[in-house]
Design an enzyme around this catalytic site. Structure first.
Site, short mmCIF file in Angstrom:
data_model
loop_
_atom_site.label_atom_id
_atom_site.label_comp_id
_atom_site.label_asym_id
_atom_site.label_seq_id
_atom_site.Cartn_x
_atom_site.Cartn_y
_atom_site.Cartn_z
N GLY A 1 0.82 -1.21 0.00
CA GLY A 1 0.00 0.00 0.00
C GLY A 1 0.85 1.26 0.00
N ASP A 2 1.94 1.25 0.75
CA ASP A 2 2.85 2.39 0.76
C ASP A 2 3.48 2.59 -0.62
OD1 ASP A 2 2.53 3.33 3.34
OD2 ASP A 2 4.13 2.09 4.17
N LEU A 3 3.85 1.49 -1.23
CA LEU A 3 4.55 1.57 -2.51
C LEU A 3 3.61 2.04 -3.62
CD1 LEU A 3 6.61 -1.71 -2.09
CD2 LEU A 3 7.32 0.63 -1.60
N GLY B 1 3.32 5.65 -3.18
CA GLY B 1 4.52 6.31 -3.67
C GLY B 1 4.53 6.51 -5.16
#
Length: 407
Positions: A177-179, A182
């Site tokens: 999810g972070d990636l 990003g």
């Protein structure tokens, strides 16, 4: 029109000349800035003087080195600064005057509390683009909620698609999810630069990027599927319920293989390859929607065929039939793959501690771009002298600020 000379002149990186202050922690926002650094942006990473960014402790690590940090924050200049102190705030605003993009991921309202609200930032630099990455956005009842990738994955609906009926919903063993967020962050920065290039008179602006919305943006069919058909897509294991056959199968010698044969031509080739030509005259398998309804029959037949054959035979048969398949790769398989090696999809980046380290290559590739030397993520305050000298500070002033915990 390009001349012969033009084609032989290496291109500059696409984001060459763009100056970014990465004023963020952990992963989503730093990854956005790193993607821009890969494409040539000059990115300066700001940390607190104590080097307490949680990413420095996120696995993988060794007792001496933060390995994840080294690859995620590659190609960045690293400085320390505490903007909560008046002298730190003053230096920050001095740097903002020479910055194109500020990337931050503090809880909504945090920068305002520190006297770094948007009005103040734009008073110093009217063309500044501020990318704010939060879990849920700058508005709404959840605006000030904390969170991590798994929270956003679960609340977006992504986690509910992963797992089996027996296991229940599952998370991937990576903060995907972070990636994802990003990538949207880097896209936002590039879009902002394109917009300002076309219309510089509009001045800077604020970008409100919600991690939960970024993940949900990838789930296009879920809402319309629910509204129009009343269907809630869920975790069904490796068998896709939107295309068939598309599943994972195990060979006689225990190799896991994923196979997709959802289009009619490929399904036909698969049927001939595994000796099930009778499926081609069965009305239950005429189209992809019909195959999805009756996929259990197909999967049982394919699974039996896989179970009778070793992987070496399977890859020969499916390769000759041009049926899309692959064994499930682990990282050792990825590094040994001839396609990966041919394209140098895993590149080497210079590291002062380890000599050089492997990392995924720059994506996308730009044909004709000049070759670049890539460098691992910076040590705490590694480039303080270079950065603050450029702002006009002397070595004595830098040392004094460091002694007071500003740097």
């Amino acid at each position: 029109m390009h001349t012969e000379t033009d084609t032989k002149t290496p291109r500059l990186p696409m984001l060459d000349g763009i100056k970014i202050l990465d004023f963020s922690t952990v992963l989503a926002a730093p990854f956005a800035a790193t993607l821009c650094a890969d494409l040539g942006a000059h990115v300066t990473k700001i940390e607190l003087p104590d080097g307490s960014d949680a990413l420095r402790g996120l696995a993988p690590t060794t007792p001496e080195h933060a390995l994840y940090w080294k690859v995620v924050n590659r190609n960045k200049q690293g400085i320390t600064l505490d903007v909560r102190q008046p002298e730190g705030r003053e230096l920050f605003l001095k740097a903002i005057a020479h910055t194109d993009v500020l990337v931050e991921n503090f809880r909504t309202g945090t920068l305002d509390k520190w006297g770094l609200d948007l009005k103040t930032l734009h008073a110093v630099n009217p063309k500044l683009v501020v990318l704010r990455i939060t879990g849920f956005g700058q508005t709404g009842p959840y605006a000030k909620r904390p969170g991590f990738a798994r929270i956003f994955e679960a609340m977006s609906g992504l986690t509910n698609l992963i797992g089996t009926p027996e296991s229940g919903p599952q998370h991937p063993n990576l903060p995907i999810g972070d990636l994802i967020t990003g990538v949207f962050g880097a896209f936002s920065i590039a879009s902002a630069m394109a917009s300002l290039r076309a219309r510089p008179e509009q001045g800077g602006f604020e970008i409100d990027l919600s991690a939960t919305e970024a993940i949900f943006r990838l789930l296009d069919p879920l809402a319309i599927e629910y509204e129009m058909l009343g269907y809630t897509r869920s975790h069904v294991g490796n068998r896709a319920d939107y295309t068939a056959p598309s599943n994972m199968y195990r060979s006689k010698d225990q190799v896991w293989v994923t196979l997709v044969a959802s289009s009619n031509p490929i399904f036909s080739r698969l049927c001939h390859a595994i000796g099930r030509v009778e499926w081609l005259s069965d009305v239950r398998f005429d189209t992809n929607p019909e195959r999805c309804k009756n996929v259990a029959v197909i999967d049982e037949g394919i699974s039996r065929w896989f179970g009778r054959n070793n992987f070496s035979d399977i890859e020969q048969v499916l390769g000759q039939a041009e049926v899309p398949y692959t064994k499930v790769f682990n990282i050792k398989d990825v590094l040994a793959d001839p396609q990966v090696q041919s394209r140098q999809s895993v590149m080497r980046i210079e590291d002062p501690d380890l000599g050089s380290i492997p990392a995924p290559c720059v994506v996308p590739r730009v044909v004709g771009a000049a070759a670049r030397q890539h460098r691992s993520g910076p040590a705490v305050g590694e480039h303080n002298a270079i950065f603050y000298n450029a702002l006009g500070l002397s070595e004595v002033e830098i040392a004094q600020l460091k002694s007071r915990g500003v740097l």
